[in-house]
Write a protein that holds these residues in place. Structure first.
Motif, PDB file in Angstrom:
ATOM      1  N   ALA A 152       0.644  -1.147  -0.122  1.00 40.18           N
ATOM      2  CA  ALA A 152       0.014  -0.003  -0.052  1.00 40.18           C
ATOM      3  C   ALA A 152       0.796   1.296   0.056  1.00 40.18           C
ATOM      4  N   VAL A 153       0.366   2.253  -0.500  1.00 43.07           N
ATOM      5  CA  VAL A 153       0.823   3.631  -0.608  1.00 43.07           C
ATOM      6  C   VAL A 153       0.074   4.425   0.659  1.00 43.07           C
ATOM      7  N   SER A 154       0.695   5.213   1.330  1.00 38.92           N
ATOM      8  CA  SER A 154       0.141   5.987   2.415  1.00 38.92           C
ATOM      9  C   SER A 154      -0.372   7.399   1.489  1.00 38.92           C
ATOM     10  N   VAL A 155      -1.792   7.657   1.730  1.00 40.18           N
ATOM     11  CA  VAL A 155      -2.221   8.810   1.193  1.00 40.18           C
ATOM     12  C   VAL A 155      -2.769   9.521   2.426  1.00 40.18           C
ATOM     13  N   SER A 156      -2.782  10.721   2.249  1.00 41.52           N
ATOM     14  CA  SER A 156      -3.125  11.930   3.477  1.00 41.52           C
ATOM     15  C   SER A 156      -4.292  12.787   3.081  1.00 41.52           C
ATOM     16  N   ASN A 157      -5.226  12.826   4.299  1.00 42.04           N
ATOM     17  CA  ASN A 157      -6.259  13.851   3.931  1.00 42.04           C
ATOM     18  C   ASN A 157      -6.247  14.687   5.228  1.00 42.04           C
ATOM     19  N   TYR A 158      -5.176  15.082   5.694  1.00 44.79           N
ATOM     20  CA  TYR A 158      -4.906  15.941   6.488  1.00 44.79           C
ATOM     21  C   TYR A 158      -3.818  17.007   6.486  1.00 44.79           C
ATOM     22  N   GLN A 159      -3.928  18.163   6.745  1.00 44.04           N
ATOM     23  CA  GLN A 159      -2.635  19.174   6.641  1.00 44.04           C
ATOM     24  C   GLN A 159      -2.600  19.443   8.328  1.00 44.04           C
ATOM     25  N   ASP A 160      -1.460  19.364   8.806  1.00 43.50           N
ATOM     26  CA  ASP A 160      -1.245  19.767  10.193  1.00 43.50           C
ATOM     27  C   ASP A 160      -1.159  21.256  10.277  1.00 43.50           C
ATOM     28  N   GLY A 161      -1.307  21.830  11.404  1.00 44.28           N
ATOM     29  CA  GLY A 161      -0.997  23.105  11.883  1.00 44.28           C
ATOM     30  C   GLY A 161      -1.650  23.440  13.374  1.00 44.28           C
ATOM     31  N   GLU A 162      -1.457  24.700  13.588  1.00 48.06           N
ATOM     32  CA  GLU A 162      -1.577  25.086  14.970  1.00 48.06           C
ATOM     33  C   GLU A 162      -3.050  25.879  15.151  1.00 48.06           C
ATOM     34  N   GLY A 163      -3.774  25.934  14.100  1.00 45.82           N
ATOM     35  CA  GLY A 163      -4.836  26.878  13.972  1.00 45.82           C
ATOM     36  C   GLY A 163      -6.116  25.991  14.398  1.00 45.82           C
ATOM     37  N   PRO A 164      -7.272  26.754  14.308  1.00 46.01           N
ATOM     38  CA  PRO A 164      -8.564  25.790  14.399  1.00 46.01           C
ATOM     39  C   PRO A 164      -8.654  25.037  12.971  1.00 46.01           C
ATOM     40  N   ALA A 165      -9.348  23.884  13.149  1.00 47.62           N
ATOM     41  CA  ALA A 165      -9.648  22.881  12.012  1.00 47.62           C
ATOM     42  C   ALA A 165     -10.788  23.574  11.020  1.00 47.62           C
ATOM     43  N   TRP A 166     -10.451  23.171   9.701  1.00 48.46           N
ATOM     44  CA  TRP A 166     -11.446  23.548   8.942  1.00 48.46           C
ATOM     45  C   TRP A 166     -11.313  22.391   7.815  1.00 48.46           C
ATOM     46  N   TYR A 167     -12.468  22.141   7.317  1.00 51.34           N
ATOM     47  CA  TYR A 167     -12.828  20.941   6.315  1.00 51.34           C
ATOM     48  C   TYR A 167     -13.304  21.322   5.110  1.00 51.34           C
ATOM     49  N   PRO A 263     -15.421  26.694  11.336  1.00 53.61           N
ATOM     50  CA  PRO A 263     -15.996  27.253  12.589  1.00 53.61           C
ATOM     51  C   PRO A 263     -16.300  28.818  12.601  1.00 53.61           C
ATOM     52  N   SER A 264     -16.997  29.428  13.356  1.00 55.88           N
ATOM     53  CA  SER A 264     -17.313  30.674  13.119  1.00 55.88           C
ATOM     54  C   SER A 264     -16.314  31.687  12.924  1.00 55.88           C
ATOM     55  N   GLN A 265     -15.081  31.409  13.814  1.00 58.32           N
ATOM     56  CA  GLN A 265     -14.033  32.288  13.703  1.00 58.32           C
ATOM     57  C   GLN A 265     -13.235  32.289  12.450  1.00 58.32           C
ATOM     58  N   LEU A 266     -13.510  31.218  11.436  1.00 50.76           N
ATOM     59  CA  LEU A 266     -12.882  31.363  10.028  1.00 50.76           C
ATOM     60  C   LEU A 266     -14.020  31.686   8.934  1.00 50.76           C
ATOM     61  N   GLU A 267     -15.181  31.772   9.489  1.00 50.89           N
ATOM     62  CA  GLU A 267     -16.283  32.122   8.283  1.00 50.89           C
ATOM     63  C   GLU A 267     -15.802  33.129   7.492  1.00 50.89           C
ATOM     64  N   GLY A 268     -15.168  34.396   8.148  1.00 50.78           N
ATOM     65  CA  GLY A 268     -14.810  35.226   7.262  1.00 50.78           C
ATOM     66  C   GLY A 268     -13.860  35.312   6.197  1.00 50.78           C
ATOM     67  N   ALA A 269     -12.840  34.463   6.836  1.00 53.35           N
ATOM     68  CA  ALA A 269     -11.682  33.889   5.927  1.00 53.35           C
ATOM     69  C   ALA A 269     -12.176  33.067   4.700  1.00 53.35           C
ATOM     70  N   ALA A 270     -12.902  32.275   5.071  1.00 56.84           N
ATOM     71  CA  ALA A 270     -13.688  31.169   4.187  1.00 56.84           C
ATOM     72  C   ALA A 270     -14.326  32.113   3.115  1.00 56.84           C
ATOM     73  N   ARG A 271     -15.225  32.839   3.177  1.00 58.75           N
ATOM     74  CA  ARG A 271     -15.875  33.554   2.298  1.00 58.75           C
ATOM     75  C   ARG A 271     -15.068  34.412   1.282  1.00 58.75           C
ATOM     76  N   LYS A 272     -14.183  34.892   1.965  1.00 59.36           N
ATOM     77  CA  LYS A 272     -13.229  35.959   1.236  1.00 59.36           C
ATOM     78  C   LYS A 272     -12.585  35.029  -0.004  1.00 59.36           C
ATOM     79  N   ILE A 273     -12.215  33.775   0.491  1.00 61.05           N
ATOM     80  CA  ILE A 273     -11.680  32.721  -0.518  1.00 61.05           C
ATOM     81  C   ILE A 273     -12.865  32.259  -1.805  1.00 61.05           C
ATOM     82  N   VAL A 274     -13.844  31.707  -1.014  1.00 65.06           N
ATOM     83  CA  VAL A 274     -14.709  31.082  -2.383  1.00 65.06           C
ATOM     84  C   VAL A 274     -16.097  31.893  -2.671  1.00 65.06           C
ATOM     85  N   VAL A 275     -16.394  33.159  -1.994  1.00 63.36           N
ATOM     86  CA  VAL A 275     -17.373  33.750  -2.548  1.00 63.36           C
ATOM     87  C   VAL A 275     -17.039  35.029  -3.381  1.00 63.36           C
TER      88      VAL A 275
END
Length: 297
Positions: A152-167, A263-275
């Motif tokens: 098997a080859v290992s595949v990742s669906n996770y990016q590490d970091g220190e902030g709140p998680a987004w999906y 999460p609510s604290q990232l809603e603004g950042a999310a909208r700046k990217i995809v809206v």
């Protein structure tokens, strides 16, 4: 009010109407990320998880593949919410005081799947899925053969970091990233028999809601979690990773990530990217919808 069996039946009808009206009016988000699977037993075993059907040109006999079997199971759990109404309150025509309580029970019954589904999504870094790895992991095994053999080859669906998680999720398929398993749906019941021991001993009537449900994970390939900053670059990295996911045997899965859950604290950042913003010139506008459920915090 003179308390009679007929009066208690009429009262329960009124309470149930409050419950059902609030239940129907409560907005929910869990259906966006979860597939409802009915259950008829204590638990369901999802042996087909990990098996992605594929087509080949039909020449000669059909080719029947022995797919890798998984034993991922979801066991139903019982949940309840109950209240007691004093007989004196009914006798003194004070039942209107309790109607908002039954409306709140209706709201809570509709919101409970939200609580379960998004709590599980948050727990994806520490909860295993069908392949034995955490749902969000850097070591999901993908095999070179469609029958799950080979190295098997290992595949990742996770990016590490220190902030709140987004999906980032693909919710366009028949099976969404989360499974909501329903054995017995939420319903209001009453214990108002005048010969009931509790009525006799405590001089009160009991009402309660119960359900048998649970949640579990579907395909990890339809979800990506990042704790790195939510930036256009990291969003692009998540999309690229998901679009490159393959089934055993190397066949592209055609993943289409279209829901950005934050999460609510990232809603603004999310909208700046995809809206779409005519002044921002954001290249990822329109590539995903934003969902910021309060259950993520």
């Amino acid at each position: 009010m003179i308390i009679t069996p007929g009066a208690l039946t009429a009262l329960f009808t009124a309470f149930r109407a409050e419950f059902q009206n609030a239940q129907a009016a409560t907005p929910t988000d869990w259906q966006r990320v979860a597939t409802v699977v009915p259950s008829s037993s204590t638990s369901n075993t999802y042996g087909w998880l990990g098996q992605f059907p594929t087509f080949r040109e039909w020449i000669g006999d059909r080719v029947l593949k022995n797919m890798a079997a998984h034993s991922y199971s979801i066991t139903n759990k019982k949940f309840e919410s109950s209240v007691a109404v004093p007989r004196d309150a009914i006798e003194d025509d004070e039942v209107g005081v309790y109607k908002p309580l039954f409306a709140e029970m209706g709201r809570a019954s509709s919101a409970h799947p939200d609580e379960l589904v998004f709590a599980l999504l948050k727990a994806g870094l520490t909860t295993t899925c069908y392949d034995g790895q955490y749902f969000f992991d850097i070591d999901h095994p993908v095999f070179p053969s469609t029958d799950g053999t080979g190295t098997a080859v290992s595949v990742s669906n996770y990016q590490d970091g220190e902030g709140p998680a987004w999906y980032l999720l693909d919710v366009s398929r028949a099976i969404k990233p989360i499974i909501f398993q329903n054995r017995r749906n939420y319903a209001l019941k009453a214990m108002t028999d005048m010969n009931d021991e509790t009525v006799f001993m405590r001089d009160e009537y009991r009402y309660g809601v119960d359900a048998r449900v649970n949640v579990g994970f579907g395909f990890w390939q339809f979800a990506y979690c990042s704790k790195a900053p939510l930036t256009p670059d990291n969003y692009a990295l998540a999309r690229a990773a998901m679009k490159n996911f393959k089934a055993d045997g190397g066949r592209p899965l055609g993943v289409n990530p279209g829901l950005l859950v934050v999460p609510s604290q990232l809603e603004g950042a999310a909208r700046k990217i995809v809206v779409k913003d005519a002044n921002a010139g954001n290249e990822w506008a329109g590539t995903a919808e934003v969902l910021a459920p309060s259950w993520l915090g």
